[in-house]
Design a protein around this motif. Structure first.
Motif, short mmCIF file in Angstrom:
data_model
loop_
_atom_site.label_atom_id
_atom_site.label_comp_id
_atom_site.label_asym_id
_atom_site.label_seq_id
_atom_site.Cartn_x
_atom_site.Cartn_y
_atom_site.Cartn_z
N HIS A 785 16.17 -15.02 13.92
CA HIS A 785 15.21 -15.90 13.09
C HIS A 785 14.79 -15.30 11.56
CE1 HIS A 785 14.83 -16.49 17.31
NE2 HIS A 785 15.14 -17.83 17.00
N ALA A 786 15.06 -16.06 10.66
CA ALA A 786 14.67 -15.74 9.10
C ALA A 786 12.96 -15.26 8.96
CB ALA A 786 14.89 -16.91 8.08
N ASP A 787 12.15 -15.90 9.87
CA ASP A 787 10.79 -15.71 9.69
C ASP A 787 10.61 -13.95 10.33
OD1 ASP A 787 9.98 -17.90 8.66
OD2 ASP A 787 9.80 -18.75 10.75
N SER A 788 11.52 -13.59 11.27
CA SER A 788 11.18 -12.36 11.67
C SER A 788 11.93 -11.31 10.67
CB SER A 788 11.82 -12.43 13.25
OG SER A 788 11.34 -13.01 14.25
N TRP A 789 13.12 -11.94 10.48
CA TRP A 789 13.68 -10.78 9.20
C TRP A 789 12.77 -10.54 8.16
CZ3 TRP A 789 17.71 -7.62 9.67
CH2 TRP A 789 18.75 -7.95 10.50
N TYR A 790 12.22 -11.52 7.68
CA TYR A 790 11.33 -11.35 6.54
C TYR A 790 9.92 -10.53 6.80
CZ TYR A 790 7.43 -12.52 3.19
OH TYR A 790 6.46 -12.18 2.42
N ASP A 791 9.60 -10.92 8.07
CA ASP A 791 8.27 -9.94 8.57
C ASP A 791 8.65 -8.61 8.56
OD1 ASP A 791 5.39 -10.25 9.54
OD2 ASP A 791 6.21 -8.95 11.03
N GLU A 792 9.80 -8.41 9.33
CA GLU A 792 10.42 -6.94 9.57
C GLU A 792 10.39 -6.26 8.31
OE1 GLU A 792 13.62 -4.93 12.26
OE2 GLU A 792 14.14 -6.57 11.01
N TYR A 793 11.00 -6.72 7.34
CA TYR A 793 11.48 -6.22 6.07
C TYR A 793 10.19 -6.12 5.14
CZ TYR A 793 15.83 -4.50 7.33
OH TYR A 793 16.79 -3.68 7.98
N ARG A 794 9.31 -7.12 5.44
CA ARG A 794 8.07 -7.01 4.35
C ARG A 794 7.12 -5.78 5.01
NH1 ARG A 794 3.05 -7.64 5.86
NH2 ARG A 794 3.52 -8.60 7.93
N ARG A 795 7.02 -5.57 6.17
CA ARG A 795 6.37 -4.29 6.50
C ARG A 795 7.05 -3.02 6.16
NH1 ARG A 795 3.03 -5.80 10.92
NH2 ARG A 795 3.14 -7.95 11.49
N ILE A 796 8.52 -3.03 6.05
CA ILE A 796 9.16 -1.85 5.54
C ILE A 796 8.91 -1.70 4.19
CG2 ILE A 796 11.36 -0.73 5.29
CD1 ILE A 796 12.42 -2.30 7.92
N ASP A 797 9.06 -2.77 3.35
CA ASP A 797 9.00 -2.53 1.96
C ASP A 797 7.44 -2.19 1.61
OD1 ASP A 797 9.51 -3.02 -0.80
OD2 ASP A 797 8.14 -5.10 -0.65
N GLU A 798 6.38 -2.52 2.51
CA GLU A 798 5.09 -2.05 2.11
C GLU A 798 5.05 -0.66 2.54
OE1 GLU A 798 2.78 -4.83 4.23
OE2 GLU A 798 2.73 -6.38 2.91
N LEU A 799 5.81 -0.14 3.75
CA LEU A 799 5.68 1.20 4.18
C LEU A 799 6.06 2.10 3.02
CD1 LEU A 799 5.28 3.26 6.75
CD2 LEU A 799 7.91 3.00 6.94
N PHE A 800 7.21 1.76 2.57
CA PHE A 800 7.92 2.76 1.26
C PHE A 800 6.99 2.50 0.19
CE2 PHE A 800 12.38 2.02 3.34
CZ PHE A 800 11.85 2.98 4.16
N GLU A 801 6.18 1.24 -0.28
CA GLU A 801 5.42 1.23 -1.38
C GLU A 801 4.25 2.09 -1.20
OE1 GLU A 801 5.55 -0.79 -4.34
OE2 GLU A 801 7.76 -0.39 -4.04
N THR A 802 3.43 2.08 -0.15
CA THR A 802 2.40 2.78 0.22
C THR A 802 2.72 4.60 0.21
OG1 THR A 802 1.61 1.23 1.45
CG2 THR A 802 0.40 3.10 1.76
N TRP A 803 3.91 5.04 1.18
CA TRP A 803 4.03 6.29 1.21
C TRP A 803 5.06 6.92 0.60
CZ3 TRP A 803 0.22 8.30 4.12
CH2 TRP A 803 -0.57 7.56 5.04
N VAL A 804 6.14 6.22 0.26
CA VAL A 804 7.00 6.74 -0.66
C VAL A 804 7.11 6.85 -2.06
CG1 VAL A 804 9.95 6.92 -0.87
CG2 VAL A 804 8.68 6.44 1.58
N LYS A 805 7.07 5.67 -2.76
CA LYS A 805 7.11 5.43 -4.07
C LYS A 805 6.19 6.09 -4.82
CE LYS A 805 7.94 1.65 -7.32
NZ LYS A 805 8.14 0.18 -7.56
N PRO A 806 4.81 6.12 -4.67
CA PRO A 806 3.80 6.97 -5.56
C PRO A 806 3.91 8.28 -5.05
CG PRO A 806 2.77 5.64 -3.52
CD PRO A 806 4.12 5.32 -3.47
N GLY A 807 4.56 9.02 -4.04
CA GLY A 807 4.58 10.26 -3.80
C GLY A 807 3.13 10.87 -3.18
N THR A 808 2.81 9.80 -2.37
CA THR A 808 1.46 10.22 -1.51
C THR A 808 1.60 11.50 -0.71
OG1 THR A 808 1.12 7.99 -1.58
CG2 THR A 808 -0.30 9.09 0.02
N THR A 809 0.43 12.41 -1.05
CA THR A 809 0.43 13.45 -0.33
C THR A 809 -0.19 13.24 1.33
OG1 THR A 809 -1.22 14.33 -1.83
CG2 THR A 809 0.84 15.55 -1.49
N HIS A 810 0.07 13.75 2.20
CA HIS A 810 -0.55 13.82 3.65
C HIS A 810 -0.30 14.67 4.62
CE1 HIS A 810 3.57 11.88 3.43
NE2 HIS A 810 3.88 12.16 4.82
#
Length: 810
Positions: A785-810
């Motif tokens: 289902h397209a809605d599930s694909w969208y939701d899944e990859y929205r979460r992945i995109d947000e994960l990378f935007e939060t933790w990978v792209k800015p180089g956040t230290t943790h």
């Protein structure tokens, strides 16, 4: 895991992307790329030739529907016609021909049709509610044989009469029963009882005599006992013999876990049985019976003479485990692990789902392919019909496991020479062997040979190989008597082919990075192809998609090179000195994603484009265990899943850092199924190497996966518990320190959602941070289902935007 995490990397084909101008500069967005894939276009599927060889048929998915329409195309003009329901009545199915080429037969809508090639007269042989299959002509061409489930029928072409080839009853023969003591006493005492028995015996003898002498009568039944369960039957073309494959009638398959439907049409929570876990019960051993249909006799075919069948290839592992159990005082468990005197076997399963049995065209020879249940051996044997015994012809042994592909085999036109694929050199190659001679290699080299098709005249084998490069596939051909291997097509992304009835033309499915399988036709000896279809949508092909670059990553662990696809911006001259990156990990384990064909991972490929647009670079690697690189590459993970693959992924990361200015602290990782497993392994076995990971439908504990896949690689968990322990992400849960997102369909009946929930609970009990789980109530293993694909990859995109792209230290 081909059966695990793959819905099927089947013949993908392509029209060059250059055929469509890349004019669209519209930025990508998640809503678009995760929409119903109908917007991209459709793959051409299942091409086959018409009986006269003048047309081709193919299937195409209908927009907005799971229905597939049937098309007919003229190879000379390229004109395609979609067949409406009325036209379907005059369509054809993939045809078989008699040896004299006087008749053809095919299956259409589950029924059998016969065509006289001289007059063109078409006869519908069956019209039934149950589907028929497997049409084949008798050796003398006088009858047509076909099956309904495991019941074979013979249609006499001259008379039009259909009769069963054999009648099988899985009960004891009531007439063959020997009286016990009480019954014998009754017969001794009472004359009337003796007379009744004599009358029944006389009637039975008369029926046997009439059946033997009168061919117009239905055959007498074979009584095969109540201790066996029927799996498959295969009828010889001469109608004389039948091979019957059985397993024990009351084999316990083990307890099945449930899939739970929380959102169901009924409004109630519903449960559904799923597959059993590995090691909960071994697959049922199989046996083969030979039935003489003329003499009405049956003979068991013993496999005890197969070379090596009495060996125990797991002896060292077994002895170690038994010793540990005995030391722990678990004598009953240790005793249960005793090796059998003769290893149990199963029949190889053909693509059709039938047992691995092939008959020569004249019916005088049969070949059977067996697999040991421990997955270490494959045997091909023929049948000595005089001695009613198997004759071993070839043994393929692998200390790790026998591949589940590259097991094709059959007969040359002479009816006495076998052909087969074998990985005995480390790569799948084609061989021939006469039943009383030695084997001969028709191909050799460090490349894979698959999908062999013998030409109708028997002079050539047509093959799919990656001789030019591991990622480049085309059709080649080699004389069946031996000779040079020559290239026929020039696509690089060739995925499937079909030879015309006259051996003069090839129908070819081919694909490329952003073009789904398309159909072309060309001469069987080579030449310029004629493209017949273009089913891609203009709105998709107009976009300037990133063409992945196939690169070689050097292995730091002695594995040579690891082939990969690199996605990056067109102009990297002003690349940042420190940029973020993402590694995508393909699923299935044994799957090849680095090739010139279209990828199975369409959504992920578009997401990789979006990531590049957002400033990342992306690497997609064919890590060890991937398909296309030989058996050593495939079996490197034996008893250590996740270990060699992680070494390769880390080498990929190092390559990105060295060659593309990637910040080693800003690399994310994601994948589904086996790719999800590897994402969890990467974060848990190499903490700190990846800034964040997203694991879709991941196996977290191999002990809860199925037997068919897992025991090949890790053996049985009772025999080899250490292999399961070191290969399962849940073992390393205490190492979590990097953000992990898990996405899983709740009705996944392949990798159960319980895998992810169990790992999640471990994290809870270990007081871990920065882990999340997203569950999808209406999704199985392959999201639909397209809605599930969208939701899944929205979460992945947000994960990378939060933790990978800015180089956040943790």
């Amino acid at each position: 895991m081909r059966r695990l995490l793959l819905a099927g990397l089947i013949a993908l084909t392509v029209l060059p992307v250059a055929a469509e101008p890349a004019t669209s500069a519209q930025p990508l967005d998640l809503e678009t790329i995760m929409a119903n894939p109908d917007w991209m276009g459709h793959a051409v599927e299942n091409p086959y030739w018409s009986i006269d060889g003048r047309s081709l048929y193919y299937s195409l998915k209908r927009d907005g529907s799971p229905v597939h329409d049937l098309y007919r195309v003229d190879p000379a003009t390229g004109q395609s016609t979609k067949l409406d329901p009325a036209a379907m009545a005059n369509a054809e199915g993939p045809a078989v021909y008699d040896r004299a080429h006087q008749h053809a037969a095919f299956i259409l809508h589950g029924d059998v049709f016969l065509v006289d090639l001289g007059s063109g007269r078409r006869v519908q042989v069956t019209r039934s509610s149950q589907p028929e299959s497997s049409p084949q002509f008798s050796a003398d061409g006088r009858s047509l044989q076909f099956r309904e489930s495991n019941n074979w029928y013979v249609y006499d072409i001259a008379s039009g009469v259909t009769s069963p080839a054999a009648v099988l009853k899985f009960t004891d023969d009531p007439q063959a029963k020997t009286p016990d003591a009480l019954q014998q006493q009754q017969l001794d005492l009472f004359k009337e009882l003796r007379q009744n028995k004599d009358d029944k015996d006389a009637e039975h003898a008369e029926q046997q005599a009439l059946a033997a002498a009168d061919p117009t009568r239905a055959p007498l039944p074979f009584y095969l006992g109540d201790k066996a369960q029927l799996l498959d039957t295969e009828l010889s073309p001469d109608g004389r013999w039948m091979l019957v494959v059985t397993q024990p009638a009351h084999h316990d398959d083990g307890k099945a876990p449930y899939v739970i439907h929380y959102v169901a049409e009924s409004g109630y929570t519903e449960t559904e049985d799923a597959r059993t876990y590995v090691g909960r019960n071994d697959p049922a051993p199989q046996s083969v019976l030979l039935l003489d249909l003329s003499a009405h006799k049956q003979y068991p075919l013993s496999t005890d003479n197969l070379p090596g069948i009495k060996d125990d290839p797991l002896k060292a592992i077994r002895d170690k485990t038994v010793a540990a159990l005995e030391k722990a005082g678990k004598d009953d468990e240790a005793k249960a692990l005793k090796a059998p005197d003769v290893r149990p076997i199963t029949m190889y399963s053909m693509d059709s789902g039938t047992a691995g049995i092939t008959w020569s065209e004249d019916g005088r020879n049969a070949a059977l392919e067996f697999l040991s249940i421990d997955s270490k051996d494959r045997w091909i044997a023929t049948v000595d019909f005089n001695k009613h015994a198997l004759v071993p012809q070839h043994r393929l042994h692998n200390d790790a496991w026998i591949n589940w592909i590259f097991n094709d085999f059959g007969w040359l036109k002479d009816g006495r020479t076998l052909w087969y694929l074998s990985e005995e050199t480390g790569y799948s190659q084609l061989y021939t062997k006469s039943v009383d001679g030695s084997a001969k290699a028709l191909t050799s080299g460090k490349f894979e040979v698959s999908e062999p098709q013998l030409s109708n005249d028997g002079k050539w084998f047509y093959l799919r190989t990656n001789q030019v490069a591991p990622y480049s596939y085309d059709v080649y051909r080699v004389p069946s008597s031996g000779g040079a291997l020559s290239r026929v097509t020039q696509y690089g992304g060739m995925d499937q082919f079909a030879l015309s009835p006259d051996d003069n033309q090839l129908a070819v499915l081919h694909s490329s990075a952003y073009v789904l399988p398309q159909l072309a036709v060309q001469g069987a000896q080579g030449g310029t192809p004629r493209e017949l279809t273009n089913t891609m949508k203009p709105g998709f092909t107009a976009h300037a998609w990133i063409q992945p670059k196939i690169i070689e990553v050097p292995s730091s662990h002695g594995a040579g090179v690891i082939y990969a696809k690199y996605y990056g911006p067109a102009d990297e001259t002003d690349a940042l000195s420190s940029r973020p990156a993402v590694i995508f990990v393909h699923g299935a384990g044994y799957l090849q994603d680095v090739s010139e064909s279209a990828t199975y991972y369409q959504h992920e490929q578009l997401f990789n484009n979006l990531l590049v647009q957002q400033g990342y670079v992306v690497l997609d690697m064919d890590y060890r265990a991937s398909e296309g690189y030989g058996s050593a590459w495939r079996t490197a993970i034996y008893r250590q899943m996740g270990h060699p693959e992680l070494e390769d992924l880390l080498d990929g990361k190092a390559w990105l850092v060295k060659n593309h200015g990637v910040d080693p602290k800003r690399v994310g990782i994601y994948g589904g199924s086996y790719g999800g497993f590897m994402t969890e392994i990467a974060l848990l076995r190499a903490p700190g190497e990846f800034a964040a990971g997203a694991a879709q439908r991941p196996p977290a504990d191999w002990i809860t996966y199925n037997d068919q896949y897992t025991s090949n690689i890790l053996n049985d968990p009772q025999i080899d518990p250490e292999a399961y322990k070191i290969s399962s992400p849940i073992t390393y849960a205490e190492n979590l320190r990097d953000p992990l997102l898990i996405n899983h369909g709740l009705i996944d009946d392949n990798v159960m959602a319980s895998d992810s929930l169990r790992l999640y609970e471990r994290f809870v009990e270990l007081h871990k941070k920065n882990f999340w789980i997203s569950l999808y109530p209406l999704e199985r293993h392959e999201f639909e289902h397209a809605d599930s694909w969208y939701d899944e990859y929205r979460r992945i995109d947000e994960l990378f935007e939060t933790w990978v792209k800015p180089g956040t230290t943790h």
